[in-house]
Enzyme design. Sequence first.
Site, short mmCIF file in Angstrom:
data_model
loop_
_atom_site.label_atom_id
_atom_site.label_comp_id
_atom_site.label_asym_id
_atom_site.label_seq_id
_atom_site.Cartn_x
_atom_site.Cartn_y
_atom_site.Cartn_z
N HIS A 195 13.50 -33.11 70.08
CA HIS A 195 12.99 -31.86 71.27
C HIS A 195 11.10 -32.81 71.49
CE1 HIS A 195 15.06 -29.30 68.26
NE2 HIS A 195 15.45 -29.38 69.46
N LYS A 225 21.42 -17.28 66.15
CA LYS A 225 21.42 -18.29 65.01
C LYS A 225 19.97 -17.28 64.23
CE LYS A 225 20.52 -22.61 67.20
NZ LYS A 225 19.91 -23.72 68.33
N ARG A 231 22.62 -33.59 74.43
CA ARG A 231 23.01 -35.26 73.71
C ARG A 231 24.52 -35.31 73.92
NH1 ARG A 231 21.27 -31.71 68.38
NH2 ARG A 231 22.20 -30.21 70.24
N SER A 235 18.92 -30.43 64.64
CA SER A 235 17.65 -29.41 63.46
C SER A 235 18.57 -29.22 62.38
CB SER A 235 17.06 -27.54 64.64
OG SER A 235 15.93 -28.41 65.47
O1 PNS Z 1 17.44 -24.32 71.14
P1 PNS Z 1 18.10 -23.59 71.17
O2 PNS Z 1 18.80 -22.22 70.25
O3 PNS Z 1 19.45 -23.98 72.27
O4 PNS Z 1 17.92 -22.46 72.75
C1 PNS Z 1 18.24 -21.59 72.51
C2 PNS Z 1 16.88 -20.53 73.99
C3 PNS Z 1 16.25 -20.38 72.61
C4 PNS Z 1 16.94 -21.52 75.08
C5 PNS Z 1 18.30 -19.39 74.49
O5 PNS Z 1 19.44 -18.54 73.52
C6 PNS Z 1 17.13 -18.47 74.93
O6 PNS Z 1 17.63 -18.92 76.18
N1 PNS Z 1 16.44 -17.05 74.63
C7 PNS Z 1 16.10 -16.34 74.57
C8 PNS Z 1 17.23 -15.31 75.29
C9 PNS Z 1 17.65 -15.07 76.55
O7 PNS Z 1 17.64 -15.01 77.24
N2 PNS Z 1 18.64 -15.05 76.48
C10 PNS Z 1 19.80 -15.53 77.67
C11 PNS Z 1 20.58 -16.59 77.60
S1 PNS Z 1 21.66 -16.99 78.28
#
Ligand code: PNS
Length: 162
Positions: free
Chosen positions: A17, A41, A90, A128
């Site tokens: 990251h 998650k 990745r 992670s």
């Molecule tokens: O590191 P991650 O878990 O792959 O990140 C995913 C993240 C946090 C960027 C995504 O879940 C997100 O944007 N969360 C905020 C809520 C949201 O906007 N959800 C709609 C996603 S299409």
Amino acid sequence: MTSLIFPGSFDPLTRGHRDIARRAARICDKLYFAVMNNDHKEYTFTLEERVNMAKTVFADYANVEVIGSNGLLVDIYKNLGCNAVVRGIRSESDFRYEAEMSLANRMLYPEYDVVLLPCRDDLSLVSSSMVKEVGRYGGDISAMIPTEILETVNDRLRKGRN
Ligand code: PNS
């Protein structure tokens, strides 16, 4: 001024990251490093803890601002007037996930766009979840986690085992 936003769970933030953030910060004037929640998650670190770790890691990066939010990504994107989201990839499966997420976000906000940066070869296996698994078994995660937050991460993962 060009501003990018790098959103993610960062549970915890890895060297992978950090590498993406460092490279993204070079191609924009301002990078928002956005610690957020992913509904799919369960987290080991609270949002506040994840934000604090990111602030520690990026303390000396002049054009990186760490923010935390439990809202929608498109809302922050709009409010901050970002030019694009940055995400690291990745693998092919990462690419699919990013493509789906970007389609969904674009339905909510047609001006939404994404820049995908391929991760560095030597960090391509770092995630992670791998860090958490190795750390919980007492393994050495120092090659995966920025030094400044290594102790914090190790403390939590080792406690989680007892
Ligand atoms: O590191 P991650 O878990 O792959 O990140 C995913 C993240 C946090 C960027 C995504 O879940 C997100 O944007 N969360 C905020 C809520 C949201 O906007 N959800 C709609 C996603 S299409």
